[in-house]
Structure formats: structure tokens, C-alpha cells
Design an enzyme around this catalytic site. Structure first.
Site, PDB file in Angstrom:
ATOM      1  N   LYS A  32       8.446  -3.548  68.670  1.00  0.00           N
ATOM      2  CA  LYS A  32       7.506  -4.483  68.511  1.00  0.00           C
ATOM      3  C   LYS A  32       6.058  -3.965  67.505  1.00  0.00           C
ATOM      4  O   LYS A  32       5.862  -2.788  67.793  1.00  0.00           O
ATOM      5  CB  LYS A  32       6.683  -4.749  69.749  1.00  0.00           C
ATOM      6  N   ASP A  59       4.322  -9.331  66.659  1.00  0.00           N
ATOM      7  CA  ASP A  59       3.339  -9.651  67.870  1.00  0.00           C
ATOM      8  C   ASP A  59       2.063  -9.827  67.140  1.00  0.00           C
ATOM      9  O   ASP A  59       1.018  -9.135  67.514  1.00  0.00           O
ATOM     10  CB  ASP A  59       3.667  -8.601  69.114  1.00  0.00           C
ATOM     11  N   LYS A  61       0.438 -13.099  67.432  1.00  0.00           N
ATOM     12  CA  LYS A  61      -0.204 -13.997  68.440  1.00  0.00           C
ATOM     13  C   LYS A  61      -1.151 -15.130  67.615  1.00  0.00           C
ATOM     14  O   LYS A  61      -2.348 -15.054  67.597  1.00  0.00           O
ATOM     15  CB  LYS A  61      -1.385 -13.267  69.376  1.00  0.00           C
ATOM     16  N   ASP A  64      -4.032 -21.064  65.169  1.00  0.00           N
ATOM     17  CA  ASP A  64      -4.937 -21.667  63.963  1.00  0.00           C
ATOM     18  C   ASP A  64      -4.600 -22.971  63.942  1.00  0.00           C
ATOM     19  O   ASP A  64      -3.979 -23.681  64.616  1.00  0.00           O
ATOM     20  CB  ASP A  64      -4.765 -20.884  62.667  1.00  0.00           C
ATOM     21  N   ASN A  67      -0.949 -26.311  60.102  1.00  0.00           N
ATOM     22  CA  ASN A  67      -0.460 -26.040  58.861  1.00  0.00           C
ATOM     23  C   ASN A  67      -0.543 -24.333  58.417  1.00  0.00           C
ATOM     24  O   ASN A  67       0.120 -23.844  57.781  1.00  0.00           O
ATOM     25  CB  ASN A  67      -1.388 -26.893  57.876  1.00  0.00           C
ATOM     26  N   THR A 123      -2.667 -11.437  80.122  1.00  0.00           N
ATOM     27  CA  THR A 123      -3.064 -10.600  81.445  1.00  0.00           C
ATOM     28  C   THR A 123      -4.434 -10.174  81.440  1.00  0.00           C
ATOM     29  O   THR A 123      -4.860  -9.893  82.663  1.00  0.00           O
ATOM     30  CB  THR A 123      -1.792  -9.487  81.427  1.00  0.00           C
ATOM     31  N   ARG A 214       3.445   2.624  76.560  1.00  0.00           N
ATOM     32  CA  ARG A 214       3.236   4.113  76.712  1.00  0.00           C
ATOM     33  C   ARG A 214       4.214   4.662  77.543  1.00  0.00           C
ATOM     34  O   ARG A 214       4.465   5.977  77.332  1.00  0.00           O
ATOM     35  CB  ARG A 214       1.777   3.887  77.539  1.00  0.00           C
TER      36      ARG A 214
HETATM   37  O1  C5P Z   1       1.777   0.518  76.796  1.00  0.00           O
HETATM   38  P1  C5P Z   1       2.106  -0.736  77.434  1.00  0.00           P
HETATM   39  O2  C5P Z   1       3.500  -0.485  77.921  1.00  0.00           O
HETATM   40  O3  C5P Z   1       1.091  -1.265  78.366  1.00  0.00           O
HETATM   41  O4  C5P Z   1       2.258  -1.728  76.338  1.00  0.00           O
HETATM   42  C1  C5P Z   1       2.436  -3.096  76.486  1.00  0.00           C
HETATM   43  C2  C5P Z   1       2.653  -3.617  74.886  1.00  0.00           C
HETATM   44  O5  C5P Z   1       2.433  -5.252  75.316  1.00  0.00           O
HETATM   45  C3  C5P Z   1       1.010  -3.543  74.041  1.00  0.00           C
HETATM   46  O6  C5P Z   1       1.697  -3.574  72.965  1.00  0.00           O
HETATM   47  C4  C5P Z   1       0.320  -4.672  74.562  1.00  0.00           C
HETATM   48  O7  C5P Z   1      -0.385  -5.247  73.605  1.00  0.00           O
HETATM   49  C5  C5P Z   1       1.309  -5.743  74.843  1.00  0.00           C
HETATM   50  N1  C5P Z   1       0.916  -6.983  75.877  1.00  0.00           N
HETATM   51  C6  C5P Z   1       0.350  -6.571  76.972  1.00  0.00           C
HETATM   52  N2  C5P Z   1       0.119  -7.471  77.967  1.00  0.00           N
HETATM   53  C7  C5P Z   1       0.022  -8.918  77.403  1.00  0.00           C
HETATM   54  C8  C5P Z   1       0.482  -9.172  76.188  1.00  0.00           C
HETATM   55  C9  C5P Z   1       1.075  -7.977  75.241  1.00  0.00           C
HETATM   56  O8  C5P Z   1       0.439  -5.158  77.376  1.00  0.00           O
HETATM   57  N3  C5P Z   1      -0.195  -9.731  78.207  1.00  0.00           N
END
Ligand code: C5P
Length: 234
Positions: A32, A59, A61, A64, A67, A123, A214
Site C-alpha cells: 500500500k 491509498d 482516498k 472531489d 469529473n 476509524t 507497523r
Molecule cells: O501501522 P498500521 O498497521 O496501523 O497501519 C495501518 C494503515 O492503514 C495505515 O497506512 C493507515 O493510514 C491505514 N488506515 C487505518 N485506518 C483507516 C484507514 C486506513 O489505519 N481507517
């Protein structure tokens, strides 16, 4: 079985991203690329990761006017990404324009269309955040409303929190792919993800893909961490 692990390349430079990707490529199913890395390293990093043969989830997101989103999705499709995200709160017309752009551009370029994933309620948002912006403050109801709208628009996938998977699976058509971040194994240090599931729990609940940042890239040995996560769901 296809490998459902999407490793988030949440690192600040192209060099670090390429090094991490080469270390863990054999243990994950896709990478990603999010806003930080894309803003630093641009389309080149997408091309470099794709050139290794790996699948890419872009990713960014998009949210807008229809178009503009359609043109951004077309550009991402020409970069040959396999998944990308748009905000479902952009509305039906915007989502339809995004999916149509993905299909048309893919046909013109002779490749498969990327999976256009709808993001429902982030989230990081709670009932206060929703009330602040004039939405109904019930997070679950808002997620359900936006998920249904995404299906109506013809999207084939959604990003959701691990704790929403089971509820969404109750009413969504079974072909909808659910991609979930917020995955923790229990072996890592505590961080900002509060509502988590383990990889095995998320797959059992009905997740199609797991976005893992992470627990892999911040591990002492990212490759071993990815392999151990893969073994836990195989
Ligand atoms: O480090 P971690 O496992 O928390 O990374 C989760 C990834 O998913 C990050 O790139 C974060 O931006 C993304 N993400 C998230 N929660 C969301 C949408 C995307 O943690 N609701």
C-alpha cells in the site's frame, strides 16, 4: 490461496520504501502506497514497485467533484495499480464516475480495472466528529448507509474497520471485497490503533485483505514478522 496481506509502505522516502518492499516481498500479497509516500516520491515510486512485479494499492482516498475524481482514477489506472480508494461520502455520482473511469481506462490500456474501494467512516471519527459535520451521529448506521450507497454505485470493495467486518458481511453482497486496517498480532508495542483484531480473527470475520503497517515495518525483523503473520492465517 492468495496471500491477503497488504503491507503499508508508511515510510518517508522512496529508498526506504524500496528497501522494505524488497525485504518482505515474498511474504506479502501487495503493497500500500499512501498519501505521505506518494507526496514525497510521486508516481515514480508506484512504477518502481510495480516494476518488481508486486501488486500496488494506491491509498489516496479521492474525494472531489465527479469529473476530477474520474480523471485521478484514470491516471491511477494508467499507473497500473490494482486497488485504489475513494471516499463514499463523495456521493453516488462521484463513485459511479470513479468506477466508470477505472473500467474505461483499463479497457483502453488493455489491462484489468483496479478494484475501486470505498472508504466509509474513517476509524479516527466518532459520533462527535459525525455530529460536527452534520451527519447522523450513529457511526454504525452511517457506515451501513455509505456501504449500501457504494454497492448501489457499483463498487466492488470497501475499506472497513476490523470490528465492522462481521456486521457488513450480514447485508453486503458476498462478492464485495472487504479490506481492513487495524490489525494487531499482540506481539507489537501499543500504538494509536484502539479497536483491533488479529489477522486470524479478521479473516474469520470475513476480511478479504488485511492492511498491515507497523506490525511489519516497525518490527525488528520485518520479513520474519510478515512470515509469522502469514503462517498464522495459512
Ligand atoms: O501501522 P498500521 O498497521 O496501523 O497501519 C495501518 C494503515 O492503514 C495505515 O497506512 C493507515 O493510514 C491505514 N488506515 C487505518 N485506518 C483507516 C484507514 C486506513 O489505519 N481507517
Amino acid at each position: 490461496m492468495r496471500n491477503p496481506i497488504i503491507a503499508a509502505l508508511d515510510v518517508p522516502t522512496a529508498e526506504q520504501a524500496l528497501k522494505l518492499a524488497s525485504e518482505i516481498a515474498s511474504a506479502v500479497g501487495a503493497f500500500k502506497i499512501g498519501s505521505e509516500l506518494f507526496t514525497v516520491a510521486g508516481p515514480d515510486i508506484v512504477k518502481q514497485i510495480r516494476a518488481t512485479g508486486a501488486l500496488v494499492f494506491l491509498d489516496l482516498k479521492f474525494h472531489d467533484i465527479p469529473n476530477t475524481v474520474a480523471k485521478a482514477v484514470a491516471a491511477a489506472t494508467r499507473l497500473d495499480v490494482q486497488m485504489l480508494t475513494i471516499h463514499t461520502s463523495g456521493g453516488l455520482e462521484m463513485m459511479r464516475a470513479a468506477d466508470a473511469a477505472a473500467q474505461q481506462t483499463a479497457t483502453q490500456s488493455g489491462r484489468n480495472a483496479p478494484l475501486v474501494l470505498g472508504v466509509t467512516v474513517l476509524t479516527s471519527s466518532d459520533s462527535h466528529t459525525l455530529a460536527e459535520i452534520g451527519c447522523q451521529p450513529n457511526v454504525g448506521a452511517q457506515v451501513e448507509r455509505l456501504a449500501n450507497l457504494a454497492v448501489k454505485a457499483g463498487l466492488r470493495g470497501l475499506v472497513c474497520s476490523p470490528l465492522e467486518i462481521a456486521d457488513l458481511r450480514q447485508f453486503l453482497p458476498s462478492h464485495i471485497q472487504l479490506v481492513t486496517p487495524g490489525i494487531r498480532t499482540g506481539a507489537e508495542k501499543a500504538d494509536d490503533q484502539k479497536r483491533t483484531l488479529t489477522p486470524r480473527e479478521a479473516i474469520n470475520a470475513g476480511a478479504s485483505w488485511l492492511v498491515i503497517g507497523r506490525p511489519i515495518y516497525a518490527a525488528e525483523n520485518p520479513r520474519a514478522a510478515a512470515e509469522s503473520i502469514l503462517a498464522s492465517i495459512s
